[in-house]
Structure formats: C-alpha cells, structure tokens
Scaffold this motif. Structure first.
Motif, PDB file in Angstrom:
ATOM      1  N   ILE A 102       0.858  -1.201   0.000  1.00 53.42           N
ATOM      2  CA  ILE A 102       0.000   0.000   0.000  1.00 53.42           C
ATOM      3  C   ILE A 102       0.891   1.247   0.000  1.00 53.42           C
ATOM      4  CG2 ILE A 102      -0.355   0.556   2.463  1.00 53.42           C
ATOM      5  CD1 ILE A 102      -3.383   0.494   1.900  1.00 53.42           C
ATOM      6  N   HIS A 109       5.018  -2.302  -6.643  1.00 56.88           N
ATOM      7  CA  HIS A 109       3.646  -2.520  -6.217  1.00 56.88           C
ATOM      8  C   HIS A 109       2.942  -3.520  -7.127  1.00 56.88           C
ATOM      9  CE1 HIS A 109      -0.690  -1.611  -6.723  1.00 56.88           C
ATOM     10  NE2 HIS A 109      -0.670  -1.760  -5.427  1.00 56.88           N
ATOM     11  N   ARG A 113       1.205  -6.957  -6.046  1.00 50.95           N
ATOM     12  CA  ARG A 113      -0.252  -7.025  -6.187  1.00 50.95           C
ATOM     13  C   ARG A 113      -0.643  -8.244  -7.019  1.00 50.95           C
ATOM     14  NH1 ARG A 113      -5.103  -3.353  -4.953  1.00 50.95           N
ATOM     15  NH2 ARG A 113      -6.662  -4.347  -6.222  1.00 50.95           N
ATOM     16  N   GLY A 260      -8.060  -5.225   6.584  1.00 49.43           N
ATOM     17  CA  GLY A 260      -9.278  -5.997   6.376  1.00 49.43           C
ATOM     18  C   GLY A 260     -10.139  -6.170   7.605  1.00 49.43           C
ATOM     19  N   THR A 263     -11.666  -2.080   9.240  1.00 49.75           N
ATOM     20  CA  THR A 263     -12.495  -1.437   8.222  1.00 49.75           C
ATOM     21  C   THR A 263     -13.850  -2.129   8.123  1.00 49.75           C
ATOM     22  OG1 THR A 263     -11.342  -2.895   6.715  1.00 49.75           O
ATOM     23  CG2 THR A 263     -10.594  -0.622   6.787  1.00 49.75           C
ATOM     24  N   ARG A 312      -0.816  10.868  -0.429  1.00 48.89           N
ATOM     25  CA  ARG A 312       0.074  10.740  -1.582  1.00 48.89           C
ATOM     26  C   ARG A 312       1.139  11.835  -1.473  1.00 48.89           C
ATOM     27  NH1 ARG A 312      -2.694   6.664  -1.645  1.00 48.89           N
ATOM     28  NH2 ARG A 312      -3.902   5.887  -3.411  1.00 48.89           N
ATOM     29  N   GLY A 362     -15.235   4.811  -0.720  1.00 47.68           N
ATOM     30  CA  GLY A 362     -14.982   4.137   0.561  1.00 47.68           C
ATOM     31  C   GLY A 362     -13.868   3.104   0.442  1.00 47.68           C
ATOM     32  N   GLY A 364     -11.438   3.435  -1.645  1.00 43.27           N
ATOM     33  CA  GLY A 364     -10.388   4.147  -2.370  1.00 43.27           C
ATOM     34  C   GLY A 364     -10.911   4.552  -3.747  1.00 43.27           C
ATOM     35  N   HIS A 369      -4.232   1.137  -6.383  1.00 41.35           N
ATOM     36  CA  HIS A 369      -4.334   0.738  -4.974  1.00 41.35           C
ATOM     37  C   HIS A 369      -5.762   0.479  -4.535  1.00 41.35           C
ATOM     38  CE1 HIS A 369      -0.102   1.339  -3.974  1.00 41.35           C
ATOM     39  NE2 HIS A 369      -0.156   2.388  -4.790  1.00 41.35           N
ATOM     40  N   CYS A 371      -8.986  -0.983  -3.200  1.00 38.62           N
ATOM     41  CA  CYS A 371      -9.016  -2.039  -2.178  1.00 38.62           C
ATOM     42  C   CYS A 371      -9.058  -3.452  -2.770  1.00 38.62           C
ATOM     43  CB  CYS A 371     -10.229  -1.834  -1.283  1.00 38.62           C
ATOM     44  SG  CYS A 371     -10.378  -3.121  -0.040  1.00 38.62           S
TER      45      CYS A 371
HETATM   46  C1  HEM Z   1     -15.375  -2.086   4.395  1.00 40.30           C
HETATM   47  C2  HEM Z   1     -14.173  -2.627   4.401  1.00 40.30           C
HETATM   48  C3  HEM Z   1     -12.953  -2.019   3.747  1.00 40.30           C
HETATM   49  C4  HEM Z   1     -12.675  -0.704   3.461  1.00 40.30           C
HETATM   50  C5  HEM Z   1     -13.534   0.529   3.729  1.00 40.30           C
HETATM   51  C6  HEM Z   1     -11.364  -0.679   2.837  1.00 40.30           C
HETATM   52  C7  HEM Z   1     -10.738   0.479   2.366  1.00 40.30           C
HETATM   53  C8  HEM Z   1      -9.574   0.508   1.627  1.00 40.30           C
HETATM   54  C9  HEM Z   1      -9.016   1.685   0.999  1.00 40.30           C
HETATM   55  C10 HEM Z   1      -9.594   3.097   1.090  1.00 40.30           C
HETATM   56  C11 HEM Z   1      -7.887   1.313   0.320  1.00 40.30           C
HETATM   57  C12 HEM Z   1      -7.097   2.213  -0.624  1.00 40.30           C
HETATM   58  C13 HEM Z   1      -5.689   2.544  -0.267  1.00 40.30           C
HETATM   59  C14 HEM Z   1      -5.055   3.566  -1.189  1.00 40.30           C
HETATM   60  O1  HEM Z   1      -5.626   4.005  -2.192  1.00 40.30           O
HETATM   61  O2  HEM Z   1      -3.937   3.980  -0.872  1.00 40.30           O
HETATM   62  C15 HEM Z   1      -7.713  -0.102   0.564  1.00 40.30           C
HETATM   63  C16 HEM Z   1      -6.644  -0.882   0.105  1.00 40.30           C
HETATM   64  C17 HEM Z   1      -6.450  -2.195   0.469  1.00 40.30           C
HETATM   65  N1  HEM Z   1      -7.353  -3.023   1.125  1.00 40.30           N
HETATM   66 FE1  HEM Z   1      -9.163  -2.520   1.832  1.00 40.30          FE
HETATM   67  N2  HEM Z   1     -10.874  -1.943   2.775  1.00 40.30           N
HETATM   68  C18 HEM Z   1     -11.815  -2.800   3.314  1.00 40.30           C
HETATM   69  C19 HEM Z   1     -11.719  -4.170   3.431  1.00 40.30           C
HETATM   70  C20 HEM Z   1     -10.629  -4.905   3.084  1.00 40.30           C
HETATM   71  C21 HEM Z   1     -10.494  -6.339   3.264  1.00 40.30           C
HETATM   72  C22 HEM Z   1     -11.584  -7.261   3.822  1.00 40.30           C
HETATM   73  C23 HEM Z   1      -9.231  -6.669   2.848  1.00 40.30           C
HETATM   74  C24 HEM Z   1      -8.563  -8.006   2.795  1.00 40.30           C
HETATM   75  C25 HEM Z   1      -8.894  -9.055   3.493  1.00 40.30           C
HETATM   76  C26 HEM Z   1      -8.585  -5.455   2.382  1.00 40.30           C
HETATM   77  C27 HEM Z   1      -7.306  -5.385   1.883  1.00 40.30           C
HETATM   78  C28 HEM Z   1      -6.760  -4.252   1.286  1.00 40.30           C
HETATM   79  C29 HEM Z   1      -5.422  -4.232   0.698  1.00 40.30           C
HETATM   80  C30 HEM Z   1      -4.430  -5.390   0.665  1.00 40.30           C
HETATM   81  C31 HEM Z   1      -5.231  -2.935   0.193  1.00 40.30           C
HETATM   82  C32 HEM Z   1      -3.973  -2.392  -0.507  1.00 40.30           C
HETATM   83  C33 HEM Z   1      -4.123  -2.493  -1.996  1.00 40.30           C
HETATM   84  C34 HEM Z   1      -2.930  -1.968  -2.770  1.00 40.30           C
HETATM   85  O3  HEM Z   1      -2.159  -1.142  -2.269  1.00 40.30           O
HETATM   86  O4  HEM Z   1      -2.787  -2.394  -3.928  1.00 40.30           O
HETATM   87  N3  HEM Z   1      -9.458  -4.407   2.546  1.00 40.30           N
HETATM   88  N4  HEM Z   1      -8.774  -0.568   1.336  1.00 40.30           N
END
Ligand code: HEM
Length: 426
Positions: A102, A109, A113, A260, A263, A312, A362, A364, A369, A371
């Motif tokens: 992230i 990245h 990914r 995960g 959130t 950023r 919500g 992203g 990146h 989610c």
């Molecule tokens: C309602 C639940 C969730 C919300 C609101 C949420 C929100 C976000 C947001 C806003 C980002 C964007 C980060 C960026 O742009 O810099 C993100 C990235 C990410 N989320 Fe979620 N998330 C949720 C659930 C989950 C779950 C359940 C998992 C995995 C089990 C997860 C794994 C990840 C990962 C690994 C990234 C990084 C992706 C990357 O950098 O390529 N998230 N999430």
C-alpha cells in the motif's frame, strides 16, 4: 443527519485531534464548508506527542470527489511510496514493514499485487463463501441467548478477523492475539490504546513484531506442509513473479489484518447504527433483503467511510483545481468528504439503501491501490446483515456509540445493543 456548520475555514484544523473529537455533525459541517469555500486547504502539521519524529511542513487536503478521483487515477504524479497510510514522514523501512505494497509505487507494487491477487480470485472467494456463512452463524449463536451484548466486540468484530485468519490458515486459538495487536497499530492517537506517557512508537513496533513472528512460524509450517490457503499460494515460487520473501509475507499479513479487520468491522457497526437511526430504510431492506443487498452494502460503506483518508506525495509540480502544488508536497485524499460531496451525491446526508448510482470512494478511488478486499468485504457485510435480519430481527442499539478519536479510521469502539433472546442453532 442534520449537519452543523460552526467553524469558518480558517478555524478548521484537520491535523488537530480536538477537531476529530468534535461531534460528528460539526465535523461533517466543517467538511461541507471546506468543499464549498476552500476545497484544497493547506494544513500545518503538529508535533505528535510520544512520536519522536520531525514535525512535517503540512499537507494539501483534497475534499472534493473529483479531486480525490484525479489523484487516485494518476499515481505517476501522486505517489504512495513516501507513505500512503501516514501523514508524518516515517522511515521507509517502517512504511514497508507496516504497509507493504500500500506504501509502494509500480513496478514493485504491481509485482506484489499480482502475487497476492492469487488469493483473491473468484475461485478462492467462492471457497471462502461457506466459511463466511458458517462463521456469521456462529457469531450470532454465541450471543443469541443473552438478549444483549456489545455490538462491536461480539457481533461486528469477530467475523472479519476470523475470515482473515481462515484465509491465511491461522488457528482460531491465535485470533484474539491478532485482534489485540491490530487494535494497537490502528488505534494510535486514541488515549485508550496508548495510555499517556507510554511510548507509542515502541508499542506499535512491538505489535508489528508480534504479528511478524506469528507469520514466520506459519510460513515455516506451510513450507513443510503446503495447504490450500492464501499463505501457501504466496509462498509458491513456481508461479510467474515468484513467491513473496519472508519479509514481504510478514508485511502483507500486517497490511491484511489492519486493512481488512477494522475497516469491515466499522462498516458493520456504522451500518447497524444507521439502520436503527433510519427505521424506514431497515424495513425496506427487511422486506426484500437479497434484492437490495448490493446497493444497501455500498451505501453502508459510503455512509461509514471507515478509512477517512490516504496520503500521496507529488512527484512533480502540478495544479489541482486551481491550486498549484510543488514536487515533494504531501497531499491527503479525504474519502469521508468526497463521499458527502453534494456535487456527486444527491442528498448526501441521507442514508439511502437504494442509492444508484453510488460512486463512493470508501474502498479508495479508481487506480492501482483500489481495495484488494472490496468484494470480500461486501460479502462479509451482506452475510452478517442477512444473519442479523433473520435471527436478531428486533436488535436495537441502546446507547451512544463510543467513538475512536482518530483522523485515519472512522471507528466505533463499543456500542451496546439488545434483542429478544432465543435458543442458539448449534
Ligand atoms: C469495508 C471494508 C474495507 C474498506 C472501507 C477498505 C478500504 C480501503 C481503501 C480506502 C484502500 C485504498 C488505499 C489507497 O488508495 O492507498 C484499501 C486498500 C487495500 N485493502 Fe481494503 N478496505 C476494506 C476491506 C478490506 C479487506 C476485507 C481486505 C482483505 C482481506 C482489504 C485489503 C486491502 C489491501 C491489501 C489494500 C492495498 C491495496 C494496494 O495497495 O494495492 N481491505 N482498502
């Protein structure tokens, strides 16, 4: 929700925890004032007590939906590599250890990914489906005979945590430890998680080290006896792009449990509170759960905005809106504000489970990146509410939520609820 515009743009200090401890209606009012009158303010950074790092120069704030989308879609100008999850500049080893991909840009990245996406294919998610249902049933079984409980600790929190542990192959006996350590990492700034006088940095490092030690043990076991789970997929060196190294695996695990867990837990808690506050929306959903689940769940994520912002850093001089920014400037994407932007959402302070379209950020903005767990989170939220609607249909929140004071996570720590007690299924 009736918002209150009590602050003028000059008095809105988004880097001050006093602002984040104000009533939600007043904070919402402040963001509306900014979107209308000063959509890209520059905010000076404060010293963080207990965090021995140099105070930064300040950051630009993107409060409108269109600007958040622009920065998300343009990673070559708005880089994550100096830290997406922390406004203060942290040492790069710290960022990588705690945030993994992230906090990286392509091509590093992109490689990570692709590797971790192996665990988020439709096939793996379909396999996980049964475990989500089984675990949600068990969550309700554990409380249903009591007639009352803490909604956060006993209903919203266990499911996302248990699913991540299932995904990685972590035994249930260790999930409480995982839960405790992630709370420390994400609750930074809230006095309850780091009592006054305690060294916050040491506490966070300790939590990270505990999670990493657990992962190294798990990796050793999986190397000896590969299983059909995400950990084995990430360690499979025979695939294109190879395997994650042990360090990458630890960082990915920390990212997964912090990204995960809290959130999804907070989305479920805010969602329940909203359904109690808007009984007509609850009745509407109850009347045809499956037909409305897709739009209702996305409205819950928009409403909750569990992740308040990501950061950023400009890789070159750029103009956003009419605001010039310089190479090296920090830029913060305020998802909570973009999700209330009246230029995009009609009646943004109305909780509307039929809202279509719903281009919330919500999870992203669109970009590399976005989610990784969005579909898994949607699934968990759907299954948890289906279980609540079926088996705890009269559940009511009986006290004010105890809110986390944080500018990063829109969290609820505790929230009492009651319902008619019944016999458990199991
Ligand atoms: C309602 C639940 C969730 C919300 C609101 C949420 C929100 C976000 C947001 C806003 C980002 C964007 C980060 C960026 O742009 O810099 C993100 C990235 C990410 N989320 Fe979620 N998330 C949720 C659930 C989950 C779950 C359940 C998992 C995995 C089990 C997860 C794994 C990840 C990962 C690994 C990234 C990084 C992706 C990357 O950098 O390529 N998230 N999430």
């Amino acid at each position: 929700m009736n918002i209150r515009q009590v602050l003028r743009p000059d008095d809105i200090d988004l880097d001050d925890l006093f602002f984040w401890a104000m009533p939600l209606a007043e904070r919402e009012g402040a963001f509306q004032t900014l979107r209308d009158e000063r959509p890209i303010p520059f905010v000076l950074e404060h010293e963080i007590p207990g965090f021995p790092i140099e105070t930064g120069p300040g950051f630009w704030c993107l409060t409108r939906h269109e600007h958040v989308l622009y920065a998300s879609r343009t990673p070559e100008i708005f880089s994550s590599a100096r830290g997406a999850t922390s406004i203060p500049d942290l040492p790069s080893e710290f960022n990588e250890f705690f945030g993994g991909m992230i906090n990286m840009d392509d091509p590093r990245h992109a490689r990570q990914r692709r590797i971790v996406s192996r665990g988020f294919t439709p096939r793996t998610l379909a396999q996980l489906e049964k475990s989500v249902q089984r675990r949600a049933t068990a969550v309700v079984d554990r409380v249903i005979e009591k007639g009352q409980c803490d909604f956060v600790a006993e209903i919203a929190a266990p499911l996302p945590l248990e699913i991540i542990c299932d995904l990685m192959g972590i035994p249930p006996s260790l999930s409480a430890m995982v839960f405790e350590q992630t709370n420390i990492i994400l609750g930074i700034g809230d006095p309850e998680f780091t009592a006054n006088g305690e060294d916050a940095q040491l506490k966070i490092l300790g939590a990270g080290a505990a999670l990493a030690a657990l992962m190294r043990e798990l990796a050793d076991e999986h190397r000896k006896r590969p299983k059909d789970d995400l950990t084995s997929a990430l360690l499979d060196a025979s695939q294109e792009d190879g395997a994650l190294t042990d360090d990458e695996l630890c960082s990915f695990f920390i990212l997964l449990v912090v990204a995960g867990n809290e959130t999804t837990r907070n989305a479920i808690s805010h969602g329940m509170k909203a359904l109690c506050d808007y009984p007509e929306q609850r009745a509407l959903w109850a009347a045809d759960f499956d037909a409305l689940a897709r739009t209702a769940v996305d409205e819950i994520v928009r409403w909750a905005s569990p992740v308040i912002h990501m950061r950023r850093t400009c890789t070159r001089d750029v103009v956003v809106g009419e605001q010039p920014m310089k190479e090296g400037d920090k830029v913060v994407l305020w998802y909570n504000s973009a999700n209330r932007d009246e230029r995009v959402f009609r009646d943004p302070y109305r909780f509307d489970i039929t809202r279509t379209p719903n281009e919330h950020v919500g999870f992203g903005g669109p970009g590399p990146h976005f989610c990784l767990g969005a579909n898994l989170a949607r699934r968990e939220i759907t299954v948890m509410f289906r279980e609540i609607f079926r088996r705890l249909p009269d559940l009511m929140i009986t006290g004010e939520p105890d809110r986390l004071v944080s500018y990063f996570i829109h969290g609820i720590k505790r929230m009492p609820c009651s319902f008619t007690a019944q016999r458990a299924v199991a």
